[in-house]
Design a protein around this motif. Structure first.
Motif, PDB file in Angstrom:
ATOM      1  N   LEU A  78      13.397  37.322 -20.805  1.00  0.00           N
ATOM      2  CA  LEU A  78      13.929  36.401 -20.047  1.00  0.00           C
ATOM      3  C   LEU A  78      14.691  35.332 -20.896  1.00  0.00           C
ATOM      4  CD1 LEU A  78      13.775  34.932 -17.182  1.00  0.00           C
ATOM      5  CD2 LEU A  78      11.821  33.593 -17.842  1.00  0.00           C
ATOM      6  N   PRO A  79      16.075  35.542 -21.279  1.00  0.00           N
ATOM      7  CA  PRO A  79      16.669  34.585 -22.185  1.00  0.00           C
ATOM      8  C   PRO A  79      17.071  33.418 -21.091  1.00  0.00           C
ATOM      9  CG  PRO A  79      18.078  36.584 -21.544  1.00  0.00           C
ATOM     10  CD  PRO A  79      16.588  36.842 -21.042  1.00  0.00           C
ATOM     11  N   LEU A  80      17.247  32.152 -21.593  1.00  0.00           N
ATOM     12  CA  LEU A  80      17.638  31.232 -20.801  1.00  0.00           C
ATOM     13  C   LEU A  80      18.605  30.167 -21.461  1.00  0.00           C
ATOM     14  CD1 LEU A  80      14.066  29.805 -19.351  1.00  0.00           C
ATOM     15  CD2 LEU A  80      15.883  31.249 -18.183  1.00  0.00           C
ATOM     16  N   VAL A  81      19.560  29.839 -20.676  1.00  0.00           N
ATOM     17  CA  VAL A  81      20.727  29.251 -21.469  1.00  0.00           C
ATOM     18  C   VAL A  81      20.828  27.687 -20.922  1.00  0.00           C
ATOM     19  CG1 VAL A  81      23.404  28.724 -21.596  1.00  0.00           C
ATOM     20  CG2 VAL A  81      21.948  30.998 -21.424  1.00  0.00           C
ATOM     21  N   ARG A  82      20.596  26.707 -21.631  1.00  0.00           N
ATOM     22  CA  ARG A  82      20.336  25.283 -21.300  1.00  0.00           C
ATOM     23  C   ARG A  82      19.410  25.018 -20.384  1.00  0.00           C
ATOM     24  NH1 ARG A  82      25.687  21.918 -21.234  1.00  0.00           N
ATOM     25  NH2 ARG A  82      24.454  20.501 -22.577  1.00  0.00           N
ATOM     26  N   TYR A  83      18.163  25.254 -20.702  1.00  0.00           N
ATOM     27  CA  TYR A  83      17.110  25.060 -19.768  1.00  0.00           C
ATOM     28  C   TYR A  83      16.804  23.428 -19.792  1.00  0.00           C
ATOM     29  CZ  TYR A  83      12.832  25.692 -17.205  1.00  0.00           C
ATOM     30  OH  TYR A  83      11.699  25.320 -16.163  1.00  0.00           O
ATOM     31  N   ARG A  84      16.600  22.886 -18.799  1.00  0.00           N
ATOM     32  CA  ARG A  84      16.286  21.575 -18.583  1.00  0.00           C
ATOM     33  C   ARG A  84      14.862  21.447 -18.289  1.00  0.00           C
ATOM     34  NH1 ARG A  84      20.809  17.746 -15.586  1.00  0.00           N
ATOM     35  NH2 ARG A  84      19.233  16.324 -16.521  1.00  0.00           N
ATOM     36  N   THR A  85      14.196  20.983 -19.450  1.00  0.00           N
ATOM     37  CA  THR A  85      12.698  20.961 -19.413  1.00  0.00           C
ATOM     38  C   THR A  85      12.154  19.984 -18.600  1.00  0.00           C
ATOM     39  OG1 THR A  85      12.648  19.558 -21.460  1.00  0.00           O
ATOM     40  CG2 THR A  85      12.771  21.749 -21.584  1.00  0.00           C
ATOM     41  N   ARG A  86      12.933  18.751 -18.655  1.00  0.00           N
ATOM     42  CA  ARG A  86      12.269  17.409 -17.902  1.00  0.00           C
ATOM     43  C   ARG A  86      11.432  16.677 -18.825  1.00  0.00           C
ATOM     44  NH1 ARG A  86      16.264  16.659 -13.933  1.00  0.00           N
ATOM     45  NH2 ARG A  86      16.460  18.612 -12.863  1.00  0.00           N
ATOM     46  N   ASP A  87      11.196  17.164 -20.062  1.00  0.00           N
ATOM     47  CA  ASP A  87      10.580  16.340 -20.888  1.00  0.00           C
ATOM     48  C   ASP A  87      11.320  15.463 -21.577  1.00  0.00           C
ATOM     49  OD1 ASP A  87       7.972  17.554 -20.318  1.00  0.00           O
ATOM     50  OD2 ASP A  87       8.790  19.403 -21.478  1.00  0.00           O
ATOM     51  N   ILE A  88      10.830  14.335 -22.137  1.00  0.00           N
ATOM     52  CA  ILE A  88      11.679  13.247 -22.774  1.00  0.00           C
ATOM     53  C   ILE A  88      11.112  13.196 -23.864  1.00  0.00           C
ATOM     54  CG2 ILE A  88      12.219  10.740 -22.392  1.00  0.00           C
ATOM     55  CD1 ILE A  88      13.238  12.106 -20.264  1.00  0.00           C
ATOM     56  N   SER A  89      12.075  13.040 -25.045  1.00  0.00           N
ATOM     57  CA  SER A  89      11.995  12.916 -26.454  1.00  0.00           C
ATOM     58  C   SER A  89      13.194  12.737 -27.193  1.00  0.00           C
ATOM     59  CB  SER A  89      11.305  14.252 -26.856  1.00  0.00           C
ATOM     60  OG  SER A  89      10.734  14.167 -28.095  1.00  0.00           O
ATOM     61  N   LEU A  90      13.124  12.746 -28.484  1.00  0.00           N
ATOM     62  CA  LEU A  90      14.416  12.672 -29.208  1.00  0.00           C
ATOM     63  C   LEU A  90      14.235  13.585 -30.450  1.00  0.00           C
ATOM     64  CD1 LEU A  90      13.445  10.395 -32.022  1.00  0.00           C
ATOM     65  CD2 LEU A  90      13.673   8.931 -30.085  1.00  0.00           C
ATOM     66  N   LEU A  91      15.320  13.634 -31.407  1.00  0.00           N
ATOM     67  CA  LEU A  91      15.390  14.824 -32.336  1.00  0.00           C
ATOM     68  C   LEU A  91      15.672  13.973 -33.644  1.00  0.00           C
ATOM     69  CD1 LEU A  91      17.924  17.526 -31.032  1.00  0.00           C
ATOM     70  CD2 LEU A  91      15.241  17.602 -31.517  1.00  0.00           C
ATOM     71  N   TYR A  92      15.200  14.480 -34.802  1.00  0.00           N
ATOM     72  CA  TYR A  92      15.055  13.997 -36.086  1.00  0.00           C
ATOM     73  C   TYR A  92      15.744  15.193 -36.994  1.00  0.00           C
ATOM     74  CZ  TYR A  92      11.817  10.211 -34.840  1.00  0.00           C
ATOM     75  OH  TYR A  92      11.194   9.225 -34.235  1.00  0.00           O
ATOM     76  N   PRO A  93      16.882  14.892 -37.403  1.00  0.00           N
ATOM     77  CA  PRO A  93      17.451  15.873 -38.388  1.00  0.00           C
ATOM     78  C   PRO A  93      17.239  16.078 -39.744  1.00  0.00           C
ATOM     79  CG  PRO A  93      19.192  14.290 -38.009  1.00  0.00           C
ATOM     80  CD  PRO A  93      17.887  13.724 -37.449  1.00  0.00           C
ATOM     81  N   ASP A  94      16.519  14.954 -40.410  1.00  0.00           N
ATOM     82  CA  ASP A  94      16.571  14.853 -41.725  1.00  0.00           C
ATOM     83  C   ASP A  94      15.276  15.744 -42.256  1.00  0.00           C
ATOM     84  OD1 ASP A  94      15.335  12.613 -40.013  1.00  0.00           O
ATOM     85  OD2 ASP A  94      14.097  12.300 -41.754  1.00  0.00           O
ATOM     86  N   PRO A  95      15.491  16.035 -43.345  1.00  0.00           N
ATOM     87  CA  PRO A  95      14.387  17.063 -43.993  1.00  0.00           C
ATOM     88  C   PRO A  95      12.925  16.202 -44.005  1.00  0.00           C
ATOM     89  CG  PRO A  95      16.489  17.007 -45.375  1.00  0.00           C
ATOM     90  CD  PRO A  95      16.672  16.039 -44.277  1.00  0.00           C
TER      91      PRO A  95
END
Length: 435
Positions: free
Chosen positions: A294-311
């Motif tokens: 079941l591969p999914l493309v750009r699945y909208r989770t409806r969860d709210i968060s943010l990303l940190y890219p730093d090591p």
């Protein structure tokens, strides 16, 4: 311990190159094998070969949970059913769950990724792990089970409930790690104390792997104080795999390392769908990079968060997801179980003697969630006979429990006792403290 240094500590440019290669393969596979995606891409005017960079994924359409329900049960599978060796499912709003399939390779990947997050949290082969999630179509119990065995830990599949027996198992078997919802583990602590057992002094639990519901830093502190444990968070959802998508390491509590070699994660504006930059809060969108069934493309989770890219100080280079703070839809999570108001309404409307006026109240008693359904009795059924009302109340409770997989409280009300609204009815009152 870092379970897979080759991927968890990969240089960012090398990791992006691996993501791009796997993303191209995924897009080509779904376009060739899944009619839904072929039609969706064609309607958008994009082809798999249009993807030149990772940023080009923004040209491709989103996938929503409704698509999985509309193609229930196997319509989005990219392999024939004979290649699917496991099925899981989550609850649906109208009796149609989202069905997830796994090939043998998918299960191997899942176990690897759960071993990865368990190692991040500090689990070792010396640990005895007690799983208090319910086993069944829910992905949590089985996902953690096989991943922890992969890591080499001793696993106790205790499942959920029978709290006094859970405490006895912890004491007698020497449990060192607990898996479950944080609210249930707090309840287990209260149960232990009622049995004359002080958790932090008389039990050996040193670590908790918690998920399936939102929980605050205040709850983390309370868990750690009660049990003398380290409480850690992890994140996953059944549609894209289950637990193992990301998890906390020992160095950066509150953020979770993403398995970026297996998932491409975006943050988008929940209203417009436009991509947001690192550090901006929005909706989590996930594309699977290695899922076969079941591969999914750009699945909208409806969860709210943010990303940190730093090591991270732990040495891992993968981006981190902040603890999820809420959802964009109206789904309730009650003791780790997904509950939709429309599920409740569907049940109530099928029971004779019930009026179409109801309210859902969610709260906490101690550390445990409760769900109370308040519903008016139809005027013609309001006989005033207590036994008749008891029988009707039990009927409603049993019907709801069968659909929701939890036991709700039911409160029958007199006709016209609920407040009427001139606009959209307020069906849900959530009295739980915000995470």
């Amino acid at each position: 311990m870092i379970w897979d240094p080759a991927h968890e500590c990969m240089a960012r440019e090398e990791l992006r190159g691996l993501q791009l290669a796997r993303l191209r393969e995924t897009l080509a596979r779904v376009y060739e094998r899944v009619p839904f995606y072929r039609r969706l891409f064609d309607e958008r005017g994009v082809k798999p070969e249009d993807l030149k960079t990772l940023e080009d994924i923004r040209r491709f359409p989103f996938t929503t949970k409704e698509a999985l329900r509309d193609h229930y049960p196997y319509g989005l599978f990219a392999v024939p059913l004979k290649e699917v060796v496991r099925l899981h499912a989550s609850s649906g709003t109208t009796g149609r769950p989202t069905v997830v399939g796994y090939t043998k390779k998918d299960l191997e990947t899942w176990s690897e990724l759960v071993a990865r997050i368990a190692a991040m949290a500090g689990v070792s082969p010396d640990d005895v792990v007690q799983i208090t999630f319910g086993y069944g179509l829910f992905t949590g119990a089985f996902g953690l089970h096989y991943g922890l065995e992969k890591l080499g830990a001793t696993v106790i599949p205790a499942s959920v409930g029978n709290s006094e027996r859970q405490v006895m198992i912890m004491r007698d078997f020497g449990t060192t790690v607990l898996v479950g919802t944080p609210s249930y583990v707090l309840h287990l602590g209260e149960t232990a104390r009622a049995m004359g057992i002080e958790p932090r002094e008389q039990l050996s639990v040193r670590l908790g792997l918690f998920g399936a519901e939102a929980w605050s830093e205040e709850m983390r502190r309370e868990l750690e104080e009660m049990w003398g444990m380290r409480a850690t968070d992890n994140y996953g959802l059944s549609e894209v795999m289950g637990p193992g998508v990301c998890g906390e390491c020992l160095s950066s509590p509150g953020t979770m390392h993403i398995a970026e070699d297996h998932f491409l994660v975006e943050i988008v504006d929940p209203e417009t769908g436009e991509p947001l930059d690192y550090g901006q809060e929005g909706e989590v969108v996930i594309t699977t990079l290695t899922k076969e069934a079941l591969p999914l493309v750009r699945y909208r989770t409806r969860d709210i968060s943010l990303l940190y890219p730093d090591p991270c100080p732990c040495g891992r280079t993968t981006a981190r997801l902040r603890k999820v703070v809420g959802r964009t839809d109206d789904m309730l999570i009650v003791s780790g179980v997904n509950v939709f108001p429309s599920q409740i309404e569907s049940v109530l409307m099928q029971i004779e003697g019930i009026a179409p006026h109801y309210q859902i109240v969610v709260g906490k008693k101690g550390y445990l969630d409760y769900l109370e359904v308040q519903v008016e009795v139809a005027p013609e059924s309001f006989t005033g006979n207590y036994r008749d009302l008891e029988a009707l109340e039990e009927k409603v409770r049993r019907r709801l429990a069968a659909v929701l997989s939890i036991n709700p409280r039911v409160r029958l009300l007199e006709p016209c006792s609920l407040e009427r609204s001139q606009g959209k009815a307020k069906r849900v009152i959530d009295n739980r403290p915000r995470a």
